[in-house]
Design a protein around this motif. Sequence first.
Motif, PDB file in Angstrom:
ATOM      1  N   PRO A  99       1.155  -1.414   0.054  1.00  0.00           N
ATOM      2  CA  PRO A  99       0.154   0.173  -0.124  1.00  0.00           C
ATOM      3  C   PRO A  99       0.880   0.911   0.393  1.00  0.00           C
ATOM      4  CG  PRO A  99      -0.694  -1.351   1.552  1.00  0.00           C
ATOM      5  CD  PRO A  99       0.499  -1.703   1.054  1.00  0.00           C
ATOM      6  N   GLY A 100       0.572   2.022  -0.211  1.00  0.00           N
ATOM      7  CA  GLY A 100       1.214   3.959  -1.408  1.00  0.00           C
ATOM      8  C   GLY A 100       2.255   3.737  -1.517  1.00  0.00           C
ATOM      9  N   VAL A 101       2.101   2.557  -2.418  1.00  0.00           N
ATOM     10  CA  VAL A 101       3.125   2.512  -3.635  1.00  0.00           C
ATOM     11  C   VAL A 101       2.174   1.984  -5.423  1.00  0.00           C
ATOM     12  CG1 VAL A 101       5.462   1.816  -5.562  1.00  0.00           C
ATOM     13  CG2 VAL A 101       4.806   1.457  -1.905  1.00  0.00           C
ATOM     14  N   THR A 102       2.837   3.084  -6.164  1.00  0.00           N
ATOM     15  CA  THR A 102       1.897   2.874  -7.182  1.00  0.00           C
ATOM     16  C   THR A 102       2.901   2.585  -8.256  1.00  0.00           C
ATOM     17  OG1 THR A 102       1.544   5.428  -6.918  1.00  0.00           O
ATOM     18  CG2 THR A 102      -0.344   3.511  -6.967  1.00  0.00           C
ATOM     19  N   ALA A 103       2.400   1.594  -9.116  1.00  0.00           N
ATOM     20  CA  ALA A 103       3.512   1.653 -10.425  1.00  0.00           C
ATOM     21  C   ALA A 103       2.670   2.509 -11.994  1.00  0.00           C
ATOM     22  CB  ALA A 103       4.006  -0.001 -10.811  1.00  0.00           C
ATOM     23  N   GLY A 104       3.479   3.340 -12.602  1.00  0.00           N
ATOM     24  CA  GLY A 104       3.454   3.665 -13.464  1.00  0.00           C
ATOM     25  C   GLY A 104       3.492   3.095 -14.786  1.00  0.00           C
ATOM     26  N   ALA A 105       2.721   3.589 -16.266  1.00  0.00           N
ATOM     27  CA  ALA A 105       3.130   3.028 -17.642  1.00  0.00           C
ATOM     28  C   ALA A 105       3.873   2.495 -18.105  1.00  0.00           C
ATOM     29  CB  ALA A 105       2.163   3.998 -18.322  1.00  0.00           C
ATOM     30  N   ILE A 106       4.137   1.621 -18.793  1.00  0.00           N
ATOM     31  CA  ILE A 106       5.980   1.396 -18.867  1.00  0.00           C
ATOM     32  C   ILE A 106       6.302   1.899 -20.874  1.00  0.00           C
ATOM     33  CG2 ILE A 106       7.362  -0.004 -20.967  1.00  0.00           C
ATOM     34  CD1 ILE A 106       4.851  -2.280 -19.909  1.00  0.00           C
ATOM     35  N   ALA A 107       7.781   2.394 -20.055  1.00  0.00           N
ATOM     36  CA  ALA A 107       7.887   3.649 -20.417  1.00  0.00           C
ATOM     37  C   ALA A 107       8.824   3.023 -21.511  1.00  0.00           C
ATOM     38  CB  ALA A 107       8.720   4.393 -19.982  1.00  0.00           C
ATOM     39  N   TRP A 108       7.482   3.156 -22.736  1.00  0.00           N
ATOM     40  CA  TRP A 108       8.279   2.001 -23.952  1.00  0.00           C
ATOM     41  C   TRP A 108       9.416   2.321 -24.675  1.00  0.00           C
ATOM     42  CZ3 TRP A 108       6.046  -2.676 -24.764  1.00  0.00           C
ATOM     43  CH2 TRP A 108       4.645  -2.858 -23.888  1.00  0.00           C
TER      44      TRP A 108
END
Lengths: 735, 208
Positions: A99-108
């Motif tokens: 909790p408190g950690v989120t992943a962004g989108a792939i930097a393709w």
Amino acid sequence: MPLPQPLSPTVRRLLAGLLFAVWLPLTALAQGILGGNTTPTAPPQMVRGELLAHAPQGATPGSKVWLGLQLTHTPDWHTYWKNSGDSGLPTELQWTLPPGVTAGAIAWPTPRKFPLGTLANYGYNGTVLLPVPLTIDPSFTGTHLDVQLSAAWLACRKECIPEEGQYTLRIPVQGSTALNGAAFDAALAAAPRPQTADGSALQPEPGFLKVALVGLPAAWRGQALEFFPETTGLIEPGSPWTQAWDGERWTARVPLSPQRSDSPAQLALVVAPANPPGEGAGTAGVRLDLPVQGTWPAAAPLPAAVPDALQAALDANAARAATPPSAPGVPVSLWAALLGAFIGGLILNLMPCVFPVLAIKVLAFARHAGDKTAHRANGLAYTAGVVLSFLALGGLLLGLRAAGEQLGWGFQLQSPGVVAALAVLFTLIGLNLAGLFEFGSVLPSSVASLQAKSPTADAFLTGVLATAIASPCTAPFMGASLGLAIGLPVIQALAVFGVLGLGMALPYLAASWWPAIARALPRPGAWMVTFRQLMAFPMFATVVWLLWVLGQQSGIDGAAALLMLLVVLALLVWALGLRGKGRTVLAGLSLAGLLWLGWTVGPNVTRMQDASPGAEVATAVQGVSWQPWSPERQAALLAEGRPVFVDFTAAWCVTCQYNKRSTLADAEVLADMAAKNVALLRADWTRRDPLVTQALASLGRNGVPVYAIHKNGQPPRVLTEVLTVGEVRTAIKGL
Amino acid sequence: MLHRRHLLAMSTGALVLPSLLVPRPAHAAASVGQPAPDFTLNDTAGKPLKLSQFKGKLVVLEWNNPGCPFVRKHYEGNMQGLQKEFTGQGVVWLAINSTEDASSDYQTPPQLARWMRDKGASPSATLMDEDGQVGALYAARVTPHMYIVNAKGLLAYAGGIDSIPSARVADIDKATNFVRQGLGELLAGKPVSTPTSQAYGCSIKYKT
């Protein structure tokens, strides 16, 4: 068609010979114009995945933390980019985070293109790292960060194997995780650079997407690029496409998928150098997010084949005819354009549409013969008037182009309001020449004295007038010069327009400076009154022509309304010339009548008639008829294998009408056309028609007349603008 | 030197990039709303079948290749279910295989017929298109690529089998099946609400 002055065959031959003499040395120039620590839990597979982390400052809230899946491909195998192309699937990452950690989108990273027969895919081979940024919220208070990743990708050679991997990783919050810094740096460096949309454009057309990009890295110029749309199912990745560089502008024409499943209003895309060396990600490209201009065509069958070399040439032409880039142009082609424009301007004087102005001008020279200083001043003033008008028109045109207006040269006469205003002007000039009224008695005395006492201002205004009339007729090379001028930086483009005007004014300037030329003109005398009255008739003939043009635009009601207004206007100027009570009463009545007419039937003049699809127009020769042009019609005919002759014309272009009634109506020409089974299409530009404007631009022109012969597998032939029977017959025989 | 090259480039009117000088195929691919191109193919028993003989009926074209994981995903029961459901309602279902005979995925007509039988598939016919001409006619890119031809002989649907592009069987239940939806709408006399979608799967192994 009331031509101000029908040309005799002798004059026509003379004209054709002159054009030819000018043509030869200029063809070359004219062409120039066209000058971690991970735990893999998966069995051995074609592509090996590994979870890597990069947290050089630790994983405290606010610090930069990157995770990434590194894929190592068996030789000949590849995985896919976010748009996989014709087949395949993008690699999927599913994270399980505290909790408190989120992943962004792939930097393709920038992808590569993998062609496979007629299909193509976008993706990666060798070793590639797909980085993902982590955001750590202050609410996260752990001493270490546990990451779980479930990844799925499609590994393909010719055959495909869906593969997956489960990974876990523990990142200490305090302390540095930087073993894989180099891999992350390389992956992020391979990501396409975002770039603003300024000046770049996307425009769908039937079967294709037209791409025009500016501001790409200078090092790419002249190199082949690869085009990667981020939306799937839009284009045909494996079909041949064309691209061209024009200075700093890159244009491409990409085939759309006939079964397109998406019509986005905004399209993100990546362009990158084609055929990147080595393996892994592609060479770092540029990413743009562009609005799509115009509307997506309904899915249509692919148009007939066009040879790619030709298409690339057409792309380059189209690039020149589009918005002006801000990069310096090529000096050589600028000189060619200037020379072409100058000669074009000279030839403009021989065009029938300038004749009414010649009438005014000859009169003025006759009036001032013998007064050398006044004469020279007049010559200079006329020249200034012409050149400044050309500059103003050019500036307006460039400004409108920049504003994205789909306008071409000659646009002034595509507006009924402008046509009506010119008709009013010529009526007044004609009435004045005929002696119905004198300007002094109508206009305020200050303007009257400007007319009477300042012939210089008069000459200047004549120059302005001459430009207004002459502009719709593009002389040979003028079209090409203009086509280039539109693509040049503003200052250079304006120079082309200015030189065009200079060419047009030069004969009069010469006549005013060298008495020998002026002396050849007749002496002033009583004959001048007769001559002046005689000159009224070409003016009225011009009004008839303008009314005919207006009739094409706003119909018979508009033309009749304008005629009525002109009659009452004539009554008014005549009444104003009267004396005493009669003047007050009649002028008052006619002014009231004029205002009432303007209010009631005036709107008819500027109301555009609904464009009705033109019917076939039969010719004198059995079985040969003109059909209305459309890009689809042209493509369909070409696909049938028939040659196509396209007449780009407009009602307000006298040269066009002249050619239409002479050469294009010639029985021998039509018989040749019939013998070769040539389809005759007429593209009417009387009203603004963006499709016609685009077609002209693709031929490197933006004015009429243009005569083009298309045949499948051959480059289009563009004929000269004053057609001769011999020229057309030769061109048809060559098919 | 650069100057001369520049002139040369200009005299041709454009910087034509030699890498682009490849012939362009001149065929018009099928598109939705247009008549579906007619074709004749042999089924796995060698009997010729013509598309136009089914005019007046709904026809499904299914591009198939048993070697493709995506085809295998849908042959876990989903494709067979669709075939059974709609051939029972008078729809003609044609499975077409455009894999070239040189490909490792190629199956001879008897092999393909057996695979279909073993899987319990019930298409109206399984057709062989080894030279890929019909695939090219319909611009079929992947397996499975699905098409529906309406009773008037117009192409009414072209695209994927469903809305979740993946090789996971578990996704089938979560996805919208565009073929079932389109056939249902056509059978009810309604227009197809999703006439095109992004087809997903393996590239068809066309003859090159």
